[in-house]
Design a protein around this motif. Structure first.
Motif, mmCIF file in Angstrom:
data_model
loop_
_atom_site.group_PDB
_atom_site.id
_atom_site.type_symbol
_atom_site.label_atom_id
_atom_site.label_comp_id
_atom_site.label_asym_id
_atom_site.label_seq_id
_atom_site.Cartn_x
_atom_site.Cartn_y
_atom_site.Cartn_z
ATOM 1 N N ALA A 99 78.329 54.585 -100.785
ATOM 2 C CA ALA A 99 79.233 55.739 -100.761
ATOM 3 C C ALA A 99 78.644 56.910 -99.968
ATOM 4 O O ALA A 99 79.369 57.838 -99.598
ATOM 5 N N ASP A 100 77.334 56.875 -99.708
ATOM 6 C CA ASP A 100 76.682 57.955 -98.955
ATOM 7 C C ASP A 100 76.848 57.785 -97.443
ATOM 8 O O ASP A 100 76.482 58.689 -96.683
ATOM 9 N N LEU A 101 77.361 56.644 -97.012
ATOM 10 C CA LEU A 101 77.448 56.329 -95.587
ATOM 11 C C LEU A 101 78.829 56.703 -95.070
ATOM 12 O O LEU A 101 79.839 56.238 -95.594
ATOM 13 N N ASP A 102 78.870 57.530 -94.033
ATOM 14 C CA ASP A 102 80.144 58.027 -93.519
ATOM 15 C C ASP A 102 80.039 58.190 -92.007
ATOM 16 O O ASP A 102 79.309 59.058 -91.530
ATOM 17 N N PRO A 103 80.748 57.353 -91.223
ATOM 18 C CA PRO A 103 80.633 57.467 -89.766
ATOM 19 C C PRO A 103 81.139 58.796 -89.230
ATOM 20 O O PRO A 103 80.657 59.281 -88.201
ATOM 21 N N ARG A 104 82.096 59.428 -89.913
ATOM 22 C CA ARG A 104 82.598 60.734 -89.457
ATOM 23 C C ARG A 104 81.489 61.763 -89.475
ATOM 24 O O ARG A 104 81.304 62.510 -88.504
ATOM 25 N N LEU A 105 80.779 61.814 -90.578
ATOM 26 C CA LEU A 105 79.697 62.786 -90.709
ATOM 27 C C LEU A 105 78.534 62.441 -89.790
ATOM 28 O O LEU A 105 77.923 63.323 -89.175
ATOM 29 N N LEU A 106 78.220 61.143 -89.672
ATOM 30 C CA LEU A 106 77.119 60.719 -88.807
ATOM 31 C C LEU A 106 77.364 61.129 -87.360
ATOM 32 O O LEU A 106 76.495 61.734 -86.707
ATOM 33 N N LEU A 107 78.556 60.830 -86.834
ATOM 34 C CA LEU A 107 78.840 61.163 -85.431
ATOM 35 C C LEU A 107 78.944 62.660 -85.223
ATOM 36 O O LEU A 107 78.560 63.183 -84.170
#
Length: 230
Positions: A106-114
């Motif tokens: 649940a901590d993994l988010d491509p929106r936030l990463l990019l």
């Protein structure tokens, strides 16, 4: 402002302002350079717009943030009191890197990463003209699978797109979301990730080799990790 702890301790008084859910993450985004409401939303993709508006109002009332009209826009800027929170945010992040364990799914988010990656582009390291990096995360939901960073060296511009912008792709990064997140956090190096089967860069060889250098290392990625117990 949150409910009073009814203690004279300055830690308690500070936490009356900062310990409500999301508040310190809003400060984190302002420390990272976000100024507009929509930019703050992109750095906090799971926070509702109404709650973000409420927290900004509370921070303005507390003297941590000032709201500054700029033509048709509104800028949110840290005051002197807010800027003094920068080392607090960095210290909390460093502590989290060193002592908080494995990331949950649940901590993994491509929106936030990019979004975070686009804030750390080293424009001086980019090739001339427009550079388009296509990121593919095969293990994610279809609507979160493909992302594009459109980078322009001369204008020092960087855009995050969740739909194909229609420009020729310079290089494609295919990765597990957890793998690229760990690279970005500094848990593993680009070299280590590329040696695994979890990350691949496709494109001309010179650009494949250059891509890691297009991004500046974050402060948290440079935090020394504690030694692994024997």
């Amino acid at each position: 402002m949150g409910a009073s702890y009814q203690q004279f301790c300055p830690v308690a008084k500070a936490m009356e302002v900062l310990d409500e859910r999301w508040t310190l993450l809003v400060v984190r985004e302002l420390v990272a350079g976000s100024r507009h409401f929509n930019d703050l939303r992109r750095g906090l993709p799971r926070m509702s717009p109404s709650l973000l508006s409420k927290r900004l109002q509370q921070l303005v009332a507390a003297g941590v943030v000032r709201r500054e009209p700029a033509g048709t826009e509104v800028h949110y800027l840290l005051t002197a009191a807010g800027r003094e929170l920068e080392p607090v945010v960095l210290a909390l992040g460093a502590w989290g890197v060193r002592w908080i364990g494995e990331l949950g799914d649940a901590d993994l988010d491509p929106r936030l990463l990019l979004w975070d990656m686009h804030r750390h582009v080293d424009h001086a390291a980019l090739p001339a003209g427009r550079t388009v990096v296509h990121f593919r995360f095969p293990g994610t939901a279809p609507r979160l699978r493909d992302w594009w960073l459109v980078l322009t060296a001369a204008a020092a511009d960087a855009d995050v797109c969740d739909a194909d912008p229609g420009h020729p792709v310079t290089v494609t990064v295919t990765a597990g979301l957890r793998c690229l997140t760990q690279v970005w956090r500094g848990d593993v190096s680009w070299r280590q990730a590329l040696r695994s089967s979890d990350l691949r860069i496709d494109g001309p060889e010179t650009l494949r080799r250059a891509l890691p250098g297009w991004f500046r290392t974050t402060a948290f990625a440079e935090v020394p990790r504690p030694p692994v117990p024997a």
